[in-house]
Design a protein around this motif. Structure first.
Motif, PDB file in Angstrom:
ATOM      1  N   GLU A   1      42.339  34.222  34.618  1.00  0.00           N
ATOM      2  CA  GLU A   1      43.281  33.455  35.417  1.00  0.00           C
ATOM      3  C   GLU A   1      43.195  33.887  36.877  1.00  0.00           C
ATOM      4  O   GLU A   1      42.533  34.859  37.219  1.00  0.00           O
ATOM      5  CB  GLU A   1      44.705  33.677  34.883  1.00  0.00           C
ATOM      6  CG  GLU A   1      44.868  33.274  33.423  1.00  0.00           C
ATOM      7  CD  GLU A   1      46.252  33.587  32.911  1.00  0.00           C
ATOM      8  OE1 GLU A   1      47.054  34.155  33.685  1.00  0.00           O
ATOM      9  OE2 GLU A   1      46.532  33.267  31.754  1.00  0.00           O
TER      10      GLU A   1
ATOM     11  N   ARG B   1      45.091  35.518  38.704  1.00  0.00           N
ATOM     12  CA  ARG B   1      46.035  36.619  38.929  1.00  0.00           C
ATOM     13  C   ARG B   1      45.213  37.866  39.196  1.00  0.00           C
ATOM     14  O   ARG B   1      44.360  38.236  38.392  1.00  0.00           O
ATOM     15  CB  ARG B   1      46.915  36.834  37.694  1.00  0.00           C
ATOM     16  CG  ARG B   1      47.961  35.771  37.452  1.00  0.00           C
ATOM     17  CD  ARG B   1      49.190  35.979  38.326  1.00  0.00           C
ATOM     18  NE  ARG B   1      49.810  37.268  38.086  1.00  0.00           N
ATOM     19  CZ  ARG B   1      50.722  37.514  37.142  1.00  0.00           C
ATOM     20  NH1 ARG B   1      51.086  36.555  36.317  1.00  0.00           N
ATOM     21  NH2 ARG B   1      51.252  38.710  37.036  1.00  0.00           N
TER      22      ARG B   1
ATOM     23  N   VAL C   1      53.136  38.297  44.012  1.00  0.00           N
ATOM     24  CA  VAL C   1      53.956  38.197  42.803  1.00  0.00           C
ATOM     25  C   VAL C   1      55.125  39.170  42.914  1.00  0.00           C
ATOM     26  O   VAL C   1      54.926  40.378  43.085  1.00  0.00           O
ATOM     27  CB  VAL C   1      53.127  38.485  41.540  1.00  0.00           C
ATOM     28  CG1 VAL C   1      54.014  38.442  40.302  1.00  0.00           C
ATOM     29  CG2 VAL C   1      51.980  37.485  41.419  1.00  0.00           C
TER      30      VAL C   1
ATOM     31  N   LYS D   1      56.879  39.890  37.599  1.00  0.00           N
ATOM     32  CA  LYS D   1      55.679  39.818  36.757  1.00  0.00           C
ATOM     33  C   LYS D   1      55.784  38.757  35.669  1.00  0.00           C
ATOM     34  O   LYS D   1      54.802  38.073  35.352  1.00  0.00           O
ATOM     35  CB  LYS D   1      55.431  41.192  36.139  1.00  0.00           C
ATOM     36  CG  LYS D   1      54.159  41.286  35.308  1.00  0.00           C
ATOM     37  CD  LYS D   1      53.968  42.700  34.786  1.00  0.00           C
ATOM     38  CE  LYS D   1      52.708  42.802  33.950  1.00  0.00           C
ATOM     39  NZ  LYS D   1      52.520  44.175  33.411  1.00  0.00           N
TER      40      LYS D   1
ATOM     41  N   PRO E   1      55.811  34.495  37.499  1.00  0.00           N
ATOM     42  CA  PRO E   1      55.195  34.330  38.815  1.00  0.00           C
ATOM     43  C   PRO E   1      55.147  32.886  39.284  1.00  0.00           C
ATOM     44  O   PRO E   1      54.974  32.628  40.473  1.00  0.00           O
ATOM     45  CB  PRO E   1      53.783  34.885  38.597  1.00  0.00           C
ATOM     46  CG  PRO E   1      53.522  34.661  37.141  1.00  0.00           C
ATOM     47  CD  PRO E   1      54.837  34.872  36.466  1.00  0.00           C
ATOM     48  N   ASP E   2      55.292  31.926  38.363  1.00  0.00           N
ATOM     49  CA  ASP E   2      55.205  30.518  38.749  1.00  0.00           C
ATOM     50  C   ASP E   2      56.536  29.966  39.250  1.00  0.00           C
ATOM     51  O   ASP E   2      56.579  28.853  39.789  1.00  0.00           O
ATOM     52  CB  ASP E   2      54.721  29.676  37.568  1.00  0.00           C
ATOM     53  CG  ASP E   2      53.277  30.009  37.202  1.00  0.00           C
ATOM     54  OD1 ASP E   2      52.492  30.284  38.127  1.00  0.00           O
ATOM     55  OD2 ASP E   2      52.953  30.014  36.003  1.00  0.00           O
TER      56      ASP E   2
ATOM     57  N   LYS F   1      57.698  34.551  43.358  1.00  0.00           N
ATOM     58  CA  LYS F   1      56.517  34.715  44.208  1.00  0.00           C
ATOM     59  C   LYS F   1      56.867  34.459  45.666  1.00  0.00           C
ATOM     60  O   LYS F   1      57.881  33.815  45.970  1.00  0.00           O
ATOM     61  CB  LYS F   1      55.405  33.762  43.760  1.00  0.00           C
ATOM     62  CG  LYS F   1      55.785  32.287  43.868  1.00  0.00           C
ATOM     63  CD  LYS F   1      54.703  31.387  43.299  1.00  0.00           C
ATOM     64  CE  LYS F   1      55.123  29.907  43.377  1.00  0.00           C
ATOM     65  NZ  LYS F   1      54.111  29.020  42.778  1.00  0.00           N
TER      66      LYS F   1
ATOM     67  N   LEU G   1      48.823  35.975  43.134  1.00  0.00           N
ATOM     68  CA  LEU G   1      48.587  34.726  42.427  1.00  0.00           C
ATOM     69  C   LEU G   1      47.924  33.756  43.395  1.00  0.00           C
ATOM     70  O   LEU G   1      48.388  33.574  44.522  1.00  0.00           O
ATOM     71  CB  LEU G   1      49.906  34.137  41.923  1.00  0.00           C
ATOM     72  CG  LEU G   1      49.840  32.717  41.331  1.00  0.00           C
ATOM     73  CD1 LEU G   1      49.056  32.727  40.020  1.00  0.00           C
ATOM     74  CD2 LEU G   1      51.239  32.149  41.131  1.00  0.00           C
TER      75      LEU G   1
END
Length: 375
Positions: A92, A94, A139, A142, A145-146, A151, A189
């Motif tokens: 990903e 990340r 981030v 944890k 994060p979206d 974030k 991210l």
């Protein structure tokens, strides 16, 4: 100080009959030399062959010549550049970088995230995109994060979908947070979206990450820092004067030899003050396993007499001129003639692996005698 260290090393090799004494003197010399380079212990060599990031190699070659001597003292921001490869190897977007090797006294000047943009996927049809928006977030939480509160946006820009290559994003605030509070480091991210922030069903842009790409293209964090170790004893301007006089170092450089005859030492005193070679060989010292470049360098040293009257070629200070007159006329007891010493010093750069096998470029002031004069 460096001359004293090299003398101790030479004594340890050639003059002391006792093995214990040799080991003790060598250990003392290496400890002093490590202090010059701002270290308590030498980093261990990497456990397996490791290729340094090309960015760091190119930066070293831009900043320094083949001997490591600084080409221009204004090229680097600060005196230390640290590189960190991404540790999680996630597929990903990340990324996590472990910054435990950054010293507490280092001031973070600039932090950059380097991402390698892969060749874009071929997309046909009228909706083919030519640009997309890449955003980099710090981030904060944890587990989410979206979410907006999980974030913080650090950088965003439009990126072409027509080529491949490196993209560099400034992320200085996040790294400063991490170095002040290590527990706040939850990583970065990276998102890729269409123009105006619209989502892309199949993002045509990808960055090299995870286990499927060569290490030379892995995400990398680059820090430009300053550790406060700055020399201020002599001016450092005028490097071009040194360049034509500094020969390339041979592959193998001998340590200084002792035991010169009395007649040779007397001849030295009769020679006018001038610069002489002083080779420092990192392989001879035992540091070639962790130092990438240079293999060694020519520190030079100053030797010779400063006789009355002092000419301009002796580059005397006004004080040295007065001292030479007092000495020559015996106007005061105990006044010696001026000494032949460096009157211009240059910095050198080391590219090396640290304790965590990260590659570091560090600049050290006042390491090479650029010219000599009577002081």
């Amino acid at each position: 100080m460096l001359g004293t260290v090299l003398l101790l090393l030479a004594l340890a090799k050639t003059a002391c009959p006792s093995p214990a004494s040799v080991a003790s003197r060598r250990a003392e010399a290496l400890k002093k030399l490590l202090e010059v380079f701002g270290m308590e212990d030498p980093p261990p060599p990497p456990t397996h062959f490791k290729q340094p990031p090309q960015y760091m190699v190119d930066l070293f070659n831009t900043v320094a010549n083949a001997d490591g001597v600084t080409k221009n003292p204004d090229i680097l921001e600060g005196n230390t550049v640290r590189s960190f490869l991404e540790k999680t190897h996630s597929e990903e977007m990340r990324f996590l970088f472990v910054l435990s090797s950054v010293a507490k006294n280092e001031k973070i000047l600039t932090a950059e995230l380097h991402l390698f943009r892969l060749w874009p996927r071929v997309t046909d049809g009228p909706k083919r995109h030519h640009f997309c928006q890449v955003s980099v977030y710090q981030v904060l939480e944890k587990d989410k994060p979206d979410s907006p509160e999980g974030k913080k946006l650090l950088a965003a820009r439009l990126v072409s979908l027509q080529t491949s290559g490196w993209e560099v994003f400034a992320i200085t605030p996040a790294v400063r947070d991490w170095t002040e509070d290590e527990s706040s480091n939850q990583g970065l991210l990276v998102t890729v979206q269409g123009l105006g922030g619209s989502p892309l069903d199949t993002p045509p842009l990808q960055f090299a990450s995870g286990r499927g790409h060569h290490e030379s293209k892995k995400p990398m964090l680059v820090l430009f820092t300053d550790d406060g170790r700055r020399g201020a004893s002599l001016p450092t301007a005028g490097f071009p004067v040194l360049k034509p006089q500094a020969p390339d170092l041979p592959a193998k450089m001998p340590m200084p030899k002792l035991g010169r005859s009395r007649s040779a030492r007397s001849l030295d005193r009769l020679q006018p003050c001038q610069r002489h070679p002083l080779s420092v060989d990192f392989e001879e010292i035992g540091w070639s396993g962790w130092i990438i470049s240079p293999r060694g360098y020519n520190a030079f040293h100053c030797k010779g007499s400063c006789p009355f009257p002092l000419g301009e070629n002796m580059r005397p200070t006004n004080h040295a001129t007065v001292q030479s007159i007092i000495n020559a006329l015996k106007l005061s007891e105990g006044v010696s003639s001026p000494c032949c010493v460096p009157d211009k010093l240059f910095s050198i750069n080391l590219l090396y692996f640290d304790d965590d096998e990260n590659v570091v470029l560090k600049q050290y002031d006042d390491m090479v005698a650029g010219s000599c004069g009577c002081h």
